[in-house]
Design an enzyme around this catalytic site. Structure first.
Site, PDB file in Angstrom:
ATOM      1  N   CYS A 148     -34.185  10.873 -87.866  1.00  0.00           N
ATOM      2  CA  CYS A 148     -34.447   9.509 -88.333  1.00  0.00           C
ATOM      3  C   CYS A 148     -35.189   8.651 -87.314  1.00  0.00           C
ATOM      4  O   CYS A 148     -35.785   7.631 -87.687  1.00  0.00           O
ATOM      5  CB  CYS A 148     -33.137   8.825 -88.732  1.00  0.00           C
ATOM      6  SG  CYS A 148     -31.806   9.010 -87.533  1.00  0.00           S
ATOM      7  N   HIS A 241     -33.588   1.768 -87.306  1.00  0.00           N
ATOM      8  CA  HIS A 241     -33.865   2.244 -85.954  1.00  0.00           C
ATOM      9  C   HIS A 241     -35.150   1.602 -85.443  1.00  0.00           C
ATOM     10  O   HIS A 241     -36.210   1.673 -86.098  1.00  0.00           O
ATOM     11  CB  HIS A 241     -34.033   3.761 -85.941  1.00  0.00           C
ATOM     12  CG  HIS A 241     -32.752   4.517 -86.103  1.00  0.00           C
ATOM     13  ND1 HIS A 241     -31.515   3.920 -86.179  1.00  0.00           N
ATOM     14  CD2 HIS A 241     -32.523   5.863 -86.204  1.00  0.00           C
ATOM     15  CE1 HIS A 241     -30.586   4.855 -86.313  1.00  0.00           C
ATOM     16  NE2 HIS A 241     -31.177   6.037 -86.323  1.00  0.00           N
TER      17      HIS A 241
END
Length: 348
Positions: A148, A241
């Site tokens: 990710c 993120h």
């Protein structure tokens, strides 16, 4: 056209729930089977799943009986949200039995005959499916999406590599709590704190982008030649993120040139208008304090990479900030987009 039946492996976990949320009312796919742990097997999904997402559990799946993780599933297409400590052999068994496994797990990503795909970045790598079937003697396939945190970095690198060339990159991540799964990091450890270590993350970030940005030659991937140094940190953010990138380009470019190239970037999913694909895969923000996880992670329904603070770097030439929704674009949404591309290209 009748919906394609699909199964979700590891359906009770956080990423499994995200798969179910994103597949609800999907124009191509319909969830018909779920798997879980021994504790969950044989019970209704609504009875064993502690639903943690903001939208309600879709009623179409609430009544489904959860199958054991080792069960054969009544669907050719399988989305795997299994943890890496169990995913490997289960995914291999299903592929050998003829299932197409779109995996979010890390187990098979770096195997030479397994596609590691971001559809905007390297759609041609799906041709490894034919190589995989020939070498392993199975009729199914395993196709993976990246880590990710690799996702936003690689999305940014694709147009920069194509336009300017890339020599090396320094990456510093600020990764959300949901990346650790549910219940994630203990509150005593993360509140009022940043944890400068995430087990296994940094090695992934130093090899996955090179594979995705490599070239498919003679049934193998020749990795891109740039080098990466990564620092990974867990921060007290729920979703999204954030990565700080310092990039040395082969050909010098101004921040304005970099911004123009990123804004103009489009890929095959946009050309094909795949259902999960964002209209604009990279969104460039001009404000001095963006992107921010809380304000920008849902851009493009969570599938866009948001970039900002593009500026000169005294060491590497250019630096910027990139943000991606880690459980959508970095996990479930990525696998679903891979499956949509496979459907468009006739692999399903």
């Amino acid at each position: 056209m009748a919906a394609i039946p699909v199964a979700v492996l590891g359906a009770t976990g956080a990423v499994g729930q995200r798969f179910i949320q994103l597949l609800d009312k999907h124009p191509l796919f319909q969830v018909v089977a779920l798997t879980g742990s021994e504790r969950s097997a044989g019970k209704k999904y609504r009875e064993v799943c502690r639903w943690v997402l903001d939208t309600p559990m879709p009623p179409e799946v609430a009544h489904l009986t959860v199958l054991d993780a080792e069960a054969d599933v009544p669907a050719q297409l399988v989305f795997s949200a299994l943890p890496s400590n169990v995913a490997g052999p289960i995914e291999q068994r299903l592929a050998a039995a003829g299932h197409i496994v779109c995996s979010n797990a890390s187990n098979h990503r770096m195997e030479p005959d397994v596609p590691l795909v971001i559809p905007e970045v390297n759609p041609d790598h799906l041709n490894l499916i034919a190589v995989q079937r020939r070498r392993r003697g199975w009729s199914g396939a395993i196709v993976t999406n990246p880590n990710c945190t690799s996702t936003p970095a690689t999305m940014v690198l694709r147009p920069l590599l194509d336009t300017f060339g890339v020599r090396r990159m320094l990456l510093v991540s600020m990764q959300a709590l949901s990346g650790a799964g549910y219940p994630g990091v203990p509150s005593y450890d993360i509140v009022d704190n940043v944890i400068p270590f995430i087990g296994g993350e940094e090695p992934k970030l130093e090899v996955e982008p090179q594979k995705m940005l490599g070239q498919l030659r003679d049934d193998t991937i020749v990795p891109a030649s740039f080098t990466t140094s990564a620092h990974c940190n867990r921060v007290p953010v729920l979703e999204g993120h954030l990565v700080c990138l310092s990039i040395e380009l082969e050909r010098k470019a101004s921040p304005e040139e970099v911004a123009d190239v990123l804004r103009a970037f489009r890929g095959l999913p946009q050309e094909l208008r795949l259902p999960t694909a964002p209209e604009q895969p990279i969104i460039v923000r001009d404000e001095p304090d963006r992107p921010q996880p809380r304000r920008d992670r849902d851009a493009g329904r969570g599938m866009a990479t948001v970039v900002g603070r593009i500026r000169p770097c005294s060491l590497f030439g250019i630096k910027l900030i990139a943000l991606s929704h880690n459980t959508i674009r970095g996990a479930a949404g990525a696998s679903i987009l891979n499956a949509e591309l496979m459907h468009a290209q006739g692999w399903l």
